[in-house]
Write an enzyme that holds these catalytic residues in place. Structure first.
Site, PDB file in Angstrom:
ATOM      1  N   LYS A  78       0.594  -0.801  -0.149  1.00 36.57           N
ATOM      2  CA  LYS A  78      -0.147   0.585   0.204  1.00 36.57           C
ATOM      3  C   LYS A  78       0.737   1.261   0.203  1.00 36.57           C
ATOM      4  O   LYS A  78       0.959   2.208  -1.252  1.00 36.57           O
ATOM      5  CB  LYS A  78      -0.972   0.176   1.266  1.00 36.57           C
ATOM      6  CG  LYS A  78      -2.217  -0.684   0.775  1.00 36.57           C
ATOM      7  CD  LYS A  78      -2.768  -0.543   2.738  1.00 36.57           C
ATOM      8  CE  LYS A  78      -2.746  -0.935   3.324  1.00 36.57           C
ATOM      9  NZ  LYS A  78      -1.865  -2.858   3.861  1.00 36.57           N
ATOM     10  N   ASN A 102      -2.935   5.994   6.412  1.00 41.38           N
ATOM     11  CA  ASN A 102      -2.457   4.848   6.482  1.00 41.38           C
ATOM     12  C   ASN A 102      -0.618   5.249   6.283  1.00 41.38           C
ATOM     13  O   ASN A 102       0.445   4.294   7.539  1.00 41.38           O
ATOM     14  CB  ASN A 102      -2.382   3.619   6.267  1.00 41.38           C
ATOM     15  CG  ASN A 102      -2.368   2.305   7.787  1.00 41.38           C
ATOM     16  OD1 ASN A 102      -2.900   2.535   9.209  1.00 41.38           O
ATOM     17  ND2 ASN A 102      -2.426   1.323   7.099  1.00 41.38           N
ATOM     18  N   HIS A 149      -3.913  -9.519  10.269  1.00 43.60           N
ATOM     19  CA  HIS A 149      -4.836  -9.164  10.799  1.00 43.60           C
ATOM     20  C   HIS A 149      -6.330  -9.698  11.759  1.00 43.60           C
ATOM     21  O   HIS A 149      -6.738  -9.296  11.953  1.00 43.60           O
ATOM     22  CB  HIS A 149      -5.612  -7.627  10.583  1.00 43.60           C
ATOM     23  CG  HIS A 149      -4.658  -6.839   9.956  1.00 43.60           C
ATOM     24  ND1 HIS A 149      -3.531  -6.333  11.000  1.00 43.60           N
ATOM     25  CD2 HIS A 149      -4.285  -5.907   8.998  1.00 43.60           C
ATOM     26  CE1 HIS A 149      -2.697  -5.594  10.511  1.00 43.60           C
ATOM     27  NE2 HIS A 149      -3.359  -5.125   9.164  1.00 43.60           N
TER      28      HIS A 149
END
Length: 418
Positions: A78, A102, A149
C-alpha cells in the site's frame, strides 16, 4: 499525551482518559473512532444501538475534503503504491497532490484546506474501511488480499469483507484498479459497480495494464507502451505489480505517458520497504521492517537470490508461516528470532532452517553478520507487528539502521587496527 492534552483542555475539549464510560454517549450526536479501536468495543456497540453514527477518521476526512480521493488498500504494497501514485499525479494538471492516511500523515489534518482541483492519495487499512459510511473514492485500488490481522478480524471472511468496502459506495462514474492475478481480489471486484481497470504480471488484460515483450503496456486509453520493465528501480517482482497499479491510476487520471514513465524511472521506493542500508564485509543489509505479515516477508524472500540471514518475529497477528517453508528451505541460511511471539515460527519453520535468538536489534544484527556469508544478505523482514519492543515499524527499522551503521563502524575500526 502531554502538550496535546493541555491544548485540547484549553480549547474547551473535555478529556476522558483511561476508559470508555458509557455515559459519554449521553447527548452525543456523532462518535469518531480511532482505527485501533475495534467495532466490537462496548461503547461503539452501544452508540450504534442508540442510533448514534460511528465514523472513523477516513469518513470524517472524506466529508471535510473538497478534493477527490484516490484510495489504495491491500495486504501488502500500500505505502509503496500510494507514494508512487502521488509522484505520478504530480505530473498531471492538478493543484496539490497530498499523500496521507495510514502512510503517516493524518488525513483530517491533510485535507482541511484543499480545493476541488487538488487530489488526495490515501493509503487505507481494513481497520479504517470498517467505519466508513459515505466514503467514495474516485479511484479505488485493491492490490492483493492475503491472510493478515486475524488478531483483530474474527475470520478471513471478515477481513475480506472489510477490504471490499473500498468499492461499496462507488458507481459507474468511479474506477476500481484491481489485481487480475489475485482470485480473491477478482471475486471482490465482481460485486463492484465501478469501472474495472485490471493489472497483471502474467497476461494481457483488456482495458488494463500488463507486461508485453518486456514493456509495461497500457490499454486504459488505447494500447500504448509506457516504459520498459527493466527501467523500474524497485527490488522484487511484487513491486513491479505495484508499479502496474500506479501506472493504471496515472492513465485514468490523464497524466501524459511521458510523465508517468519519468516518475516511475525516478522512484527508488520508500523507507523501510526493501530498503538497502549498507554493505559490510561483502554482506548487504536490507531493511524491510514494513513487512508485518507473512505475505510481505514471502515477497521479500522471492526478491532476493539466496544466502539470506533472516531477522523475524514480533507480535503475531494470527499468522500461518506455512507459505514461507519452501523459500526458507531454498534461500535462508539462518533465522534470527527477535521479539515476543516466536514460538509459532519455531514450530512451523524450525525443521527447515537453523534458528537462534536475540534480545534486541543490535544483538540480532551483529549475530546475523557473524553467520552471513560474503555475497549474501541480512534481511529484516519480521512478518509480525512491532509493538512488543518498538513504538511502531518505523522505530524498528531505525534501530536496524543504527545497528548496521554501528557494525560498519566497528568493522572499519577493526580493519584499521589490524
Amino acid at each position: 499525551l502531554g502538550e496535546v492534552a493541555e491544548k485540547l483542555a484549553e480549547a474547551g475539549v473535555r478529556l476522558v482518559l483511561g476508559g470508555h464510560p458509557i455515559e459519554l454517549l449521553d447527548g452525543a450526536e456523532l462518535v469518531i473512532a480511532s482505527p485501533g479501536v475495534p467495532p466490537s468495543n462496548p461503547i461503539l456497540s452501544e452508540a450504534r444501538r442508540r442510533g448514534v453514527p460511528v465514523w472513523g477518521e477516513i469518513e470524517l476526512a472524506y466529508r471535510l475534503s473538497k478534493a477527490p480521493f484516490i484510495a489504495v488498500t491491500g495486504t501488502k504494497g500500500k505505502s509503496t503504491t500510494a507514494t508512487l501514485i502521488g509522484r505520478i499525479l504530480e505530473g498531471g494538471r492538478f493543484g496539490r497532490v497530498i499523500v496521507a492516511g495510514n502512510i503517516g500523515n493524518p488525513l483530517c489534518e491533510a485535507v482541511m484546506d484543499l480545493e476541488g482541483g487538488d487530489l488526495v492519495v490515501a493509503e487505507v487499512s481494513s481497520f479504517q474501511l470498517e467505519t466508513i459510511d459515505e466514503f467514495k473514492p474516485l479511484v479505488a485500488v485493491l492490490l492483493n488480499v492475503y491472510r493478515d490481522h486475524l488478531d483483530r478480524h474474527p475470520s478471513m471472511e471478515d477481513y475480506i469483507a472489510a477490504k471490499a468496502r473500498i468499492f461499496e459506495n462507488q458507481t459507474e462514474e468511479e474506477f476500481a484498479v484491481v489485481n487480475a492475478d489475485d482470485p480473491v481480489v477478482m471475486g471482490m471486484a465482481s460485486k463492484a459497480r465501478s469501472r474495472l481497470v485490471p493489472f497483471s504480471l502474467r497476461e494481457r488484460v483488456d482495458g488494463g495494464v500488463y507486461l508485453e515483450g518486456g514493456w509495461i503496456t497500457s490499454e486504459v486509453k488505447g494500447k500504448r507502451r509506457v516504459l520498459r520493465a527493466d527501467e523500474v528501480r524497485l527490488i522484487g517482482r511484487h513491486n513491479l505489480g505495484n508499479v502496474l497499479a500506479a501506472v493504471a491510476v496515472g492513465e485514468i487520471m490523464g497524466v501524459p505517458v511521458e510523465g508517468i514513465a519519468e516518475a516511475v524511472r525516478g522512484f527508488e521506493g520508500i523507507e523501510h520497504a526493501m530498503e538497502f542500508v549498507a554493505e559490510v564485509g561483502g554482506v548487504r543489509f536490507i531493511n524491510d521492517t514494513k513487512a508485518t505479515n507473512v505475505a510481505a516477508t514471502k515477497a521479500a524472500l522471492e526478491a532476493l537470490p539466496g544466502g539470506i540471514v533472516l531477522i523475524m518475529g514480533g507480535v503475531d497477528k494470527g499468522n500461518d508461516y506455512g507459505p514461507l517453508k519452501g523459500l526458507v528451505r531454498e534461500k535462508v541460511d539462518h533465522i534470527i528470532l527477535l521479539g515476543r511471539d516466536t514460538r509459532r515460527i519455531e514450530e512451523e519453520l524450525g525443521e527447515v532452517c537453523p534458528m537462534s535468538r536475540a534480545s534486541d536489534m543490535r544483538e540480532a544484527v551483529f549475530k546475523a553478520f557473524e553467520i552471513a556469508r560474503p555475497g549474501g544478505y541480512v534481511l529484516l523482514s519480521p512478518a509480525n507487528a512491532s509493538f512488543d519492543l518498538f513504538s511502531d515499524y518505523r522505530e524498528r527499522g531505525e534501530r536496524f539502521r543504527e545497528a548496521v551503521h554501528a557494525l560498519a563502524a566497528s568493522s572499519k575500526a577493526q580493519k584499521q587496527g589490524a
